[in-house]
Scaffold this motif. Structure first.
Motif, short mmCIF file in Angstrom:
data_model
loop_
_atom_site.label_atom_id
_atom_site.label_comp_id
_atom_site.label_asym_id
_atom_site.label_seq_id
_atom_site.Cartn_x
_atom_site.Cartn_y
_atom_site.Cartn_z
N VAL A 122 -0.03 -15.15 -7.21
CA VAL A 122 -0.90 -14.92 -8.37
C VAL A 122 -0.61 -13.55 -8.98
O VAL A 122 -0.54 -12.54 -8.27
CB VAL A 122 -2.38 -15.02 -7.99
CG1 VAL A 122 -3.26 -14.79 -9.21
CG2 VAL A 122 -2.68 -16.38 -7.36
N LEU A 140 -8.54 -9.47 -6.63
CA LEU A 140 -7.28 -10.12 -6.29
C LEU A 140 -6.92 -9.97 -4.82
O LEU A 140 -6.07 -10.71 -4.32
CB LEU A 140 -6.15 -9.52 -7.14
CG LEU A 140 -5.96 -10.07 -8.56
CD1 LEU A 140 -4.99 -9.20 -9.33
CD2 LEU A 140 -5.47 -11.50 -8.51
N GLY A 152 -3.05 -11.13 -4.45
CA GLY A 152 -2.47 -11.24 -5.77
C GLY A 152 -1.96 -9.91 -6.29
O GLY A 152 -2.09 -8.86 -5.64
#
Length: 655
Positions: free
Chosen positions: A146, A182, A187
């Protein structure tokens, strides 16, 4: 000498209890307490001691907990020889503009878990608002590699920006760093502005800025991309909007707060004329929607609770608040009862409501607007002011406009058109999604006309009988879920448009029917609630796609030629092309209600039911927004802000 009878009588008298003793034995009166005041004082002192002791124990326990936390947190941590891929420091050049392609990020190989994540399909999310956060909250670790691309390093709780604009809450209480959100997904974050999309090569062009302010564009590759960039404010062709404030970001709230404080400080100077003071303390809000109404209410509260106490009283007396609304009522998307309640509240608070008016222009010192007189002729009016908030209408974000221009079948003027599965129409299937204010779900059935006829006309006679019509209705609901409410009376609709009464619909009759249904469908509003629900729906679907692709046998995986080898030697990972229709159903919006703050009072619109009131409603409003925070940190900060404002008032510092 006493006789025996006298001695007997005396002995009997001697054995009798005294009179006072008899009185105590036979009286019905309750004896008075020895010292009731002393008893109460003793009890109060005992419980006060308990409270003080428990407070001391609580403080010691809290201090001990913080000490233990510090012992285990503030330890020496050394990082040596962190592995970094050479391509992360010197990216290859490529793409249509021959820009650096960030196929490998600097932290892709810093540990074993990072290396495993780098082999996952690449999911790029553009934006850091409600839609993007909804996706992040519903993804699972290990689903994707991500990357979030955003101009801001934080996500903002936008519904409370009016409160931050006057210091009711701190701006720090409304933001949460994207990197912290995140971390659960391992991520990555890239601070920059997405400017273009190369769908043929699956590259996102991002404009980044170095420490010296130099602009550099790079490409970020993706397997799937989610566009959640929000919207811009619509100008409606009104000149002079550069003299207005907007309220969409933390920076906007800070600018408004500085202007408000500057106005009051200037109005307090002895050299300020009365005419200039009135202009400085005139606040004009263009737009009678939730943002405009809440901002007017917050400014009124600020004047009542803080300006009244700490500034010259003349400053409060000269304040005027104006709300200019183009419709007949403020909060016109709410129920009629709520609009009337809000208008009555503002009238009591002497907030000037100018309805059925159009803003004609904004100058540095005045707002010009027009109204219709009794004869229907336009009349122009002017309000002297040094503060104008523009909070009406939305326009397309530059990236959304670019994506829309890249695709020939994108005809919407204010947003990217998407299907019921939130896929961008015209883009490669299952690769490009759009959610939130930058997107709108298609409502027209005409684009599906030929497909619906082909799939439903079983006998291929060019007509649709009732059985085929029922089958077509099911297909319409899958393609356009928002049409469901308009397809309840299937039989009645069929008979209504069967003009020749032959128990079938020819193509012309069917065309008119589908066109009428499409005209009745209303697009979803551009609200945080819609964006959040779309983000959570998309996150869950992407999670299912990743799990389904991972469970497929290797023999069913995409062929090697579909996965080009990058110069780093690593294959770019593709998600198996599973159709969104196979994974789950279309997106369906569930309206949970609308709410607005109107100054120590709040209103709630739940569709069929409405709730409005004073302090109780206000605390219900606060509770809902407190619960919607993205982290416990912001919940704690928000609660502290409300307590501090209630006890000590707002911070009047100009920062």
């Amino acid at each position: 000498m006493l006789s025996p009878a006298c001695r007997t009588s005396l002995s009997i008298l001697a054995r009798r209890p005294p009179f006072r003793a008899l009185n105590r034995l036979y009286t019905t009166e309750t004896p008075p307490p020895k010292s009731s005041i002393f008893q109460k004082t003793k009890t109060l002192a005992r419980y006060t001691g308990y409270l003080g002791l428990s407070t001391v124990v609580g403080v010691l326990a809290l201090g001990g907990g913080i000490l233990v936390h510090d012992v285990f947190t503030y330890s020496d941590r050394h990082v040596d020889r962190v592995p970094v891929n050479a391509l992360a420091l010197n990216p290859e050049l490529g793409g249509p503009k021959n820009l650096p392609i960030a196929r490998v990020l600097v932290d892709d190989e810093e540990d074993e878990e990072a290396k495993q994540m780098a082999e996952k399909p690449r999911l790029v999310i553009v934006g850091g608002g409600w839609g993007a956060m909804g996706v992040l909250q519903t993804l699972s670790p290990g689903d994707y590699h991500v990357t979030v691309v955003s101009t801001d390093t934080y996500t903002t709780f936008t519904p409370l920006l009016p409160s931050a604009a006057v210091g009711t809450v701190s701006v720090r209480s409304l933001i949460e760093p994207i990197r912290k959100l995140l971390a659960r997904l391992r991520g990555h974050f890239v601070q920059g502005k997405a400017v273009d999309l190369v769908m043929s090569e699956r590259l996102l062009e991002v404009e980044t800025a170095s420490s010296d302010g130099k602009k550099t564009n790079i490409y970020i590759p993706y397997d799937k991309i989610v566009i959640a960039v929000g919207s811009s404010s619509s100008t409606h062709g009104v000149p002079g909007l550069e003299n207005c404030f907007q309220l969409k970001t933390i920076g906007d709230a800070q600018s408004i707060r500085r202007r408000i404080m500057d106005n009051f400080e200037s109005a307090s100077l002895p050299t300020t004329t009365q005419e200039e003071r009135k202009r400085l303390l005139s606040f004009v809000i263009c737009g009678g929607g939730p943002t405009g109404v809440e901002t007017a209410a917050e400014i009124y509260d600020f004047c009542q609770e803080d300006i009244m106490n700490y500034f010259p009283k003349i400053c409060r007396e000269e304040v005027s608040i104006h709300v200019i609304q183009s419709r007949e009522h403020i909060l016109n998307t709410y129920s009629e009862a709520i609009s009337k309640f809000a208008e009555d509240k503002f009238n009591r608070d002497q907030v000037n409501l100018v309805t059925s008016a159009r803003v004609a222009g904004v100058t540095p010192t005045h707002v010009l607007y027009t109204t219709k007189n009794a004869e229907g002729k336009s009349e122009q009016h002017s309000i002297p002011t040094n503060f104008v908030l523009w909070s009406t209408g939305i326009a397309m974000n530059p990236l959304a406009s670019r994506v829309s221009n890249l695709l020939p079948n994108q005809v919407h003027k204010k947003a990217i058109e998407i299907d019921a599965y939130l896929r961008v129409k015209g883009a490669p299937n299952g690769e490009v999604y759009a959610i939130g204010d930058c997107a709108t779900i298609e409502t027209s059935l005409m684009g599906h006309f030929l497909d619906l006829v082909d799939e439903s006309d079983e006998d291929k006679n060019g007509k649709i009988d009732f059985g085929e019509w029922e089958n077509m209705v099911k297909k319409i609901k899958l393609r356009i879920p928002m049409a469901e409410d308009h397809l309840v009376k299937v039989k009645e609709l069929f008979e209504l448009y069967d003009s020749d009464a032959d128990n079938s619909l020819n193509l012309n009759e069917l065309l008119k029917l589908l066109e009428e249904i499409g005209n009745r469908i209303t697009s979803l509003p551009a609200t945080a609630q819609v964006a959040s629900q779309q983000g959570k729906y998309l996150g869950k679907k992407l999670h299912k796609i990743a799990r389904a692709a991972a469970s497929l046998p290797s023999s069913e995986s995409p062929p090697p030629e579909a996965s080009p080898v990058a110069p780093s030697g690593r294959r770019s990972v593709n998600v198996h092309p599973l159709a969104d229709e196979v994974i789950g159903g279309p997106f369906k919006y569930l309206h949970l209600g609308s709410l607005a703050y109107i100054g120590n009072a709040a209103v709630f619109d739940f569709g069929k039911y409405s709730f409005m009131g004073g302090l109780v409603a206000m605390y219900a409003w606060r509770s809902i927004y407190w619960n919607e925070q993205v982290s416990m940190r912001t919940r704690a900060l928000l609660m502290i802000d409300w307590i501090v404002r209630g006890i000590w008032g707002r911070d009047l510092s100009r920062l």
